[in-house]
Design a protein around this motif. Structure first.
Motif, mmCIF file in Angstrom:
data_model
loop_
_atom_site.group_PDB
_atom_site.id
_atom_site.type_symbol
_atom_site.label_atom_id
_atom_site.label_comp_id
_atom_site.label_asym_id
_atom_site.label_seq_id
_atom_site.Cartn_x
_atom_site.Cartn_y
_atom_site.Cartn_z
ATOM 1 N N ALA A 140 -11.342 26.065 -6.217
ATOM 2 C CA ALA A 140 -11.148 24.978 -7.186
ATOM 3 C C ALA A 140 -10.320 23.835 -6.605
ATOM 4 N N SER A 141 -9.633 24.074 -5.488
ATOM 5 C CA SER A 141 -8.805 23.017 -4.895
ATOM 6 C C SER A 141 -9.644 21.861 -4.381
ATOM 7 N N SER A 143 -13.473 21.688 -5.019
ATOM 8 C CA SER A 143 -14.880 21.752 -5.422
ATOM 9 C C SER A 143 -15.230 20.908 -6.641
ATOM 10 N N CYS A 152 -8.087 22.994 -11.329
ATOM 11 C CA CYS A 152 -8.396 22.418 -10.012
ATOM 12 C C CYS A 152 -7.219 21.602 -9.490
ATOM 13 N N LYS A 155 -4.548 23.858 -8.135
ATOM 14 C CA LYS A 155 -4.895 24.538 -6.884
ATOM 15 C C LYS A 155 -4.937 23.550 -5.719
ATOM 16 N N THR A 255 -19.004 27.158 -1.749
ATOM 17 C CA THR A 255 -18.584 25.752 -1.657
ATOM 18 C C THR A 255 -19.530 24.899 -0.809
#
Ligand SMILES: NC(=O)c1ccc[n+]([C@@H]2O[C@H](COP(=O)([O-])OP(=O)(O)OC[C@H]3O[C@@H](n4cnc5c(N)ncnc54)[C@H](O)[C@@H]3O)[C@@H](O)[C@H]2O)c1
Length: 262
Positions: A140-141, A143, A152, A155, A255
């Motif tokens: 989630a950092s 994407s 997100c 993260k 990803t």
């Protein structure tokens, strides 16, 4: 069997899910593990699973508790070598529907908790001659999973802060590494609860019909907590001594393709 023998490790959020797997795997490789969690029953249960694990009730949002946890660990075991900043919470919401209270909750646990852990672990690791900090980020950092908008953001903050700590420690020759792990969907209680929350909120969110993101997104094929724990052992061990500031994506291509691999 002894990849982290003699090391003392704190694992936050170790009462269940990924943190539990991290604690068990580190203990099986010879570490003394302190599981730090707000879930007292779960934490005690994990501690009963292996002789090398003990439980401390700990809220990662509480700065005084961090001081006490690190102090007690060093007093009891003489050192601190590894910190796994794993405790985390998630809420569903897109950029228009995210609720402020839920966003604050995520930032306090995920980001403040990680930053406080680093703040109090680093001095103890300096006294121990070095160490390894492992921060649990997420796919989630990076994407753009917009139905987890606030999550997100937390993260991404963890990934950025990991690099800050890594460079700080390297430039000051502290012999402390700091890396982030970015799991894809992992089969844990977090995801069970998430599916319920997603189902309850999805009607209020904008999800284009032709979007690769669908209501099934949280149900993409899950990995197992051990898939992350193996990476935690590597990063905790001296095998990773030349690795710092890195992002470890453990997510089976999710990803790099729009398709949900089921
Ligand atoms: N499960 C996944 O698919 C997935 C994917 C990517 C990243 N992650 C991340 O991995 C980490 C672990 O996730 P999980 O799936 O095992 O979650 P989980 O919900 O199953 O377990 C999280 C643990 O954190 C603890 N916790 C929550 N708030 C806390 C607090 N304030 N202080 C101390 N402990 C607290 C809970 O009691 C629980 O034991 C989280 O940071 C999560 O964001 C999970």
């Amino acid at each position: 069997m002894n990849r982290v023998a003699g090391k003392v490790a704190i694992v936050t959020g170790g009462a269940r899910g990924i943190g539990r797997a991290d604690a068990l795997k580190l203990a099986s490789e010879g570490a003394r593990v302190i599981v730090a969690d707000i879930d007292e029953a779960g934490g005690q249960a994990v501690a009963a699973e292996a002789p090398g694990i003990e439980f401390v009730r700990h809220d990662v949002r509480d700065e005084a508790a961090w001081q006490e946890l690190v102090h007690a660990t060093v007093t009891r075991h003489g050192r601190l070598d590894v910190l796994v900043n794993n405790a985390g919470v998630i809420h569903v919401g897109d950029p228009l529907t995210s609720e402020r209270a839920e966003t604050r909750h995520m930032f306090e646990v995920n980001v403040d908790g990680t930053m406080l852990g680093c703040k109090y672990a680093i001095p103890a690791m300096i006294d121990s001659g070095g160490g390894s900090i492992i921060n649990m980020s997420s796919i989630a950092s990076s994407s753009g999973l917009y139905f987890f908008a606030g999550y997100c953001a937390t993260k991404g903050a963890i990934a950025a802060y990991t690099k800050v700590v890594a460079v700080y420690c390297a430039q000051n020759r502290l012999n402390i590494r700091c890396n982030s792990i970015h799991p894809g969907g992992i089969d844990t209680p977090m995801n069970t609860g998430l599916e319920r929350e997603f189902a309850a909120k999805i009607a209020g969110m904008r999800l284009p019909a032709n979007s690769p993101v669908s209501a099934d997104a949280p149900k993409m094929r899950y990995g197992q907590p051990d898939d992350i724990a193996f990476a935690v052992v590597y990063l905790a061990s001296d095998e990773s001594r030349f690795t710092s500031g890195a992002e470890f994506y453990i997510e089976n291509t999710s990803t790099i393709t729009a398709a949900v691999v089921g």
